[in-house]
Design a protein around this motif. Structure first.
Motif, PDB file in Angstrom:
ATOM      1  N   ILE A   1       2.018  -4.182   5.798  1.00  0.00           N
ATOM      2  CA  ILE A   1       0.475  -4.366   5.861  1.00  0.00           C
ATOM      3  C   ILE A   1       0.014  -2.968   5.408  1.00  0.00           C
ATOM      4  O   ILE A   1       0.512  -1.785   5.571  1.00  0.00           O
ATOM      5  CB  ILE A   1       0.459  -4.171   7.410  1.00  0.00           C
ATOM      6  CG1 ILE A   1       1.085  -5.605   8.098  1.00  0.00           C
ATOM      7  CG2 ILE A   1      -0.987  -4.255   7.911  1.00  0.00           C
ATOM      8  CD1 ILE A   1       1.077  -5.702   9.598  1.00  0.00           C
ATOM      9  N   LYS A   2      -1.161  -3.233   4.636  1.00  0.00           N
ATOM     10  CA  LYS A   2      -1.853  -2.380   3.997  1.00  0.00           C
ATOM     11  C   LYS A   2      -3.075  -1.633   5.009  1.00  0.00           C
ATOM     12  O   LYS A   2      -3.925  -2.316   5.453  1.00  0.00           O
ATOM     13  CB  LYS A   2      -2.639  -2.699   2.698  1.00  0.00           C
ATOM     14  CG  LYS A   2      -1.556  -3.170   1.718  1.00  0.00           C
ATOM     15  CD  LYS A   2      -2.162  -3.428   0.611  1.00  0.00           C
ATOM     16  CE  LYS A   2      -3.025  -4.546   0.491  1.00  0.00           C
ATOM     17  NZ  LYS A   2      -3.831  -5.063  -0.750  1.00  0.00           N
ATOM     18  N   VAL A   3      -3.075  -0.438   5.097  1.00  0.00           N
ATOM     19  CA  VAL A   3      -3.807   0.399   5.748  1.00  0.00           C
ATOM     20  C   VAL A   3      -4.685   1.340   5.539  1.00  0.00           C
ATOM     21  O   VAL A   3      -4.081   2.310   4.582  1.00  0.00           O
ATOM     22  CB  VAL A   3      -3.016   1.069   7.175  1.00  0.00           C
ATOM     23  CG1 VAL A   3      -3.823   1.670   8.139  1.00  0.00           C
ATOM     24  CG2 VAL A   3      -2.150   0.191   7.864  1.00  0.00           C
ATOM     25  N   LEU A   4      -5.821   1.579   5.594  1.00  0.00           N
ATOM     26  CA  LEU A   4      -6.828   2.400   4.999  1.00  0.00           C
ATOM     27  C   LEU A   4      -7.031   3.540   6.111  1.00  0.00           C
ATOM     28  O   LEU A   4      -7.330   2.853   7.401  1.00  0.00           O
ATOM     29  CB  LEU A   4      -8.083   1.949   4.404  1.00  0.00           C
ATOM     30  CG  LEU A   4      -9.365   2.826   4.415  1.00  0.00           C
ATOM     31  CD1 LEU A   4      -8.896   3.906   3.212  1.00  0.00           C
ATOM     32  CD2 LEU A   4     -10.564   2.284   3.742  1.00  0.00           C
ATOM     33  N   ILE A   5      -6.860   4.666   5.873  1.00  0.00           N
ATOM     34  CA  ILE A   5      -7.243   5.808   6.765  1.00  0.00           C
ATOM     35  C   ILE A   5      -8.529   6.318   6.468  1.00  0.00           C
ATOM     36  O   ILE A   5      -8.617   6.975   5.464  1.00  0.00           O
ATOM     37  CB  ILE A   5      -5.996   6.758   7.118  1.00  0.00           C
ATOM     38  CG1 ILE A   5      -4.661   6.162   7.415  1.00  0.00           C
ATOM     39  CG2 ILE A   5      -6.370   7.803   8.169  1.00  0.00           C
ATOM     40  CD1 ILE A   5      -3.656   7.149   7.257  1.00  0.00           C
TER      41      ILE A   5
ATOM     42  N   VAL B   1       0.126   3.077   3.550  1.00  0.00           N
ATOM     43  CA  VAL B   1      -1.299   3.584   3.492  1.00  0.00           C
ATOM     44  C   VAL B   1      -1.740   3.584   2.306  1.00  0.00           C
ATOM     45  O   VAL B   1      -1.256   4.120   1.128  1.00  0.00           O
ATOM     46  CB  VAL B   1      -0.997   5.116   3.959  1.00  0.00           C
ATOM     47  CG1 VAL B   1      -2.413   5.728   3.910  1.00  0.00           C
ATOM     48  CG2 VAL B   1      -0.402   5.163   5.169  1.00  0.00           C
ATOM     49  N   THR B   2      -2.965   2.772   2.057  1.00  0.00           N
ATOM     50  CA  THR B   2      -3.603   2.304   0.814  1.00  0.00           C
ATOM     51  C   THR B   2      -4.272   3.828   0.119  1.00  0.00           C
ATOM     52  O   THR B   2      -4.235   4.272  -1.153  1.00  0.00           O
ATOM     53  CB  THR B   2      -4.592   1.617   0.813  1.00  0.00           C
ATOM     54  OG1 THR B   2      -5.613   1.606   1.655  1.00  0.00           O
ATOM     55  CG2 THR B   2      -3.978  -0.096   0.964  1.00  0.00           C
ATOM     56  N   GLU B   3      -4.944   4.551   0.988  1.00  0.00           N
ATOM     57  CA  GLU B   3      -5.607   5.805   0.827  1.00  0.00           C
ATOM     58  C   GLU B   3      -6.224   6.480   1.967  1.00  0.00           C
ATOM     59  O   GLU B   3      -6.218   5.746   3.314  1.00  0.00           O
ATOM     60  CB  GLU B   3      -6.948   5.563   0.091  1.00  0.00           C
ATOM     61  CG  GLU B   3      -7.605   6.550  -0.749  1.00  0.00           C
ATOM     62  CD  GLU B   3      -8.535   6.095  -1.687  1.00  0.00           C
ATOM     63  OE1 GLU B   3      -9.047   7.018  -2.385  1.00  0.00           O
ATOM     64  OE2 GLU B   3      -8.940   4.885  -1.809  1.00  0.00           O
ATOM     65  N   MET B   4      -6.330   7.735   1.925  1.00  0.00           N
ATOM     66  CA  MET B   4      -7.000   8.644   2.995  1.00  0.00           C
ATOM     67  C   MET B   4      -8.216   9.011   2.648  1.00  0.00           C
ATOM     68  O   MET B   4      -8.201   9.894   1.420  1.00  0.00           O
ATOM     69  CB  MET B   4      -6.020   9.673   3.526  1.00  0.00           C
ATOM     70  CG  MET B   4      -4.792   9.001   4.039  1.00  0.00           C
ATOM     71  SD  MET B   4      -3.612  10.510   4.642  1.00  0.00           S
ATOM     72  CE  MET B   4      -3.201  11.222   2.980  1.00  0.00           C
ATOM     73  N   VAL B   5      -9.501   8.567   3.144  1.00  0.00           N
ATOM     74  CA  VAL B   5     -10.697   9.195   2.807  1.00  0.00           C
ATOM     75  C   VAL B   5     -11.220   9.852   4.160  1.00  0.00           C
ATOM     76  O   VAL B   5     -11.042   9.547   5.084  1.00  0.00           O
ATOM     77  CB  VAL B   5     -11.525   8.064   2.359  1.00  0.00           C
ATOM     78  CG1 VAL B   5     -10.929   7.399   1.090  1.00  0.00           C
ATOM     79  CG2 VAL B   5     -11.556   6.914   3.250  1.00  0.00           C
TER      80      VAL B   5
ATOM     81  N   ILE C   1      -8.107  -0.972   8.715  1.00  0.00           N
ATOM     82  CA  ILE C   1      -9.001   0.146   8.692  1.00  0.00           C
ATOM     83  C   ILE C   1      -8.847   1.026   9.944  1.00  0.00           C
ATOM     84  O   ILE C   1      -9.181   0.469  11.071  1.00  0.00           O
ATOM     85  CB  ILE C   1     -10.100   0.024   8.264  1.00  0.00           C
ATOM     86  CG1 ILE C   1     -10.470  -0.708   6.835  1.00  0.00           C
ATOM     87  CG2 ILE C   1     -10.993   1.270   8.091  1.00  0.00           C
ATOM     88  CD1 ILE C   1     -11.694  -1.253   6.613  1.00  0.00           C
ATOM     89  N   LEU C   2      -8.237   2.123   9.975  1.00  0.00           N
ATOM     90  CA  LEU C   2      -8.287   3.245  10.981  1.00  0.00           C
ATOM     91  C   LEU C   2      -9.333   4.168  10.766  1.00  0.00           C
ATOM     92  O   LEU C   2      -9.281   4.983   9.837  1.00  0.00           O
ATOM     93  CB  LEU C   2      -6.822   3.899  11.123  1.00  0.00           C
ATOM     94  CG  LEU C   2      -5.890   3.068  11.605  1.00  0.00           C
ATOM     95  CD1 LEU C   2      -4.414   3.903  11.504  1.00  0.00           C
ATOM     96  CD2 LEU C   2      -5.991   2.071  13.026  1.00  0.00           C
ATOM     97  N   MET C   3     -10.410   4.117  11.618  1.00  0.00           N
ATOM     98  CA  MET C   3     -11.494   4.833  11.389  1.00  0.00           C
ATOM     99  C   MET C   3     -11.895   5.625  12.394  1.00  0.00           C
ATOM    100  O   MET C   3     -12.443   5.218  13.430  1.00  0.00           O
ATOM    101  CB  MET C   3     -12.730   3.823  10.743  1.00  0.00           C
ATOM    102  CG  MET C   3     -13.934   4.613  10.063  1.00  0.00           C
ATOM    103  SD  MET C   3     -14.946   3.320   9.236  1.00  0.00           S
ATOM    104  CE  MET C   3     -15.931   4.358   8.630  1.00  0.00           C
TER     105      MET C   3
ATOM    106  N   GLY D   1     -18.677   6.796  11.647  1.00  0.00           N
ATOM    107  CA  GLY D   1     -17.625   5.595  11.528  1.00  0.00           C
ATOM    108  C   GLY D   1     -18.040   4.430  12.456  1.00  0.00           C
ATOM    109  O   GLY D   1     -17.327   3.597  12.050  1.00  0.00           O
ATOM    110  N   ILE D   2     -19.226   4.451  12.714  1.00  0.00           N
ATOM    111  CA  ILE D   2     -19.635   3.031  13.568  1.00  0.00           C
ATOM    112  C   ILE D   2     -20.152   2.153  12.631  1.00  0.00           C
ATOM    113  O   ILE D   2     -19.901   0.935  12.462  1.00  0.00           O
ATOM    114  CB  ILE D   2     -20.582   3.387  14.639  1.00  0.00           C
ATOM    115  CG1 ILE D   2     -19.932   4.026  15.540  1.00  0.00           C
ATOM    116  CG2 ILE D   2     -20.967   1.799  15.297  1.00  0.00           C
ATOM    117  CD1 ILE D   2     -20.606   4.600  16.953  1.00  0.00           C
TER     118      ILE D   2
END
Length: 64
Positions: free
Chosen positions: A3-7, A29-33, A51-53, A63-64
């Motif tokens: 599972i691909k996750v963006l942080i 983890v695809t990327e951390m931004v 996406i964990l935002m 982030g909303i």
């Protein structure tokens, strides 16, 4: 298939800790931004599954 996750997190130590935890549990983890603009760019480029935002991040948009 992992599972691909963006942080999206503006505190780098927290983002690193989340990424390590995800990697240890077989997520990719695809990327951390740190900004919403970075998140939008990364979504287009990497197409994450999740996406964990953080809600309060740097930049004009939150982030909303």
């Amino acid at each position: 298939m992992k599972i691909k996750v963006l942080i999206v997190e503006d505190e780098s130590l927290i983002a690193q800790e989340i990424a390590e935890c995800l990697n240890d549990n077989d997520f990719e983890v695809t990327e951390m931004v740190s900004t919403s603009q970075g998140a939008l760019r990364s979504i287009k480029e990497n197409k994450p599954d999740v996406i964990l935002m953080d809600i309060t991040i740097k930049g004009e948009e939150d982030g909303i």
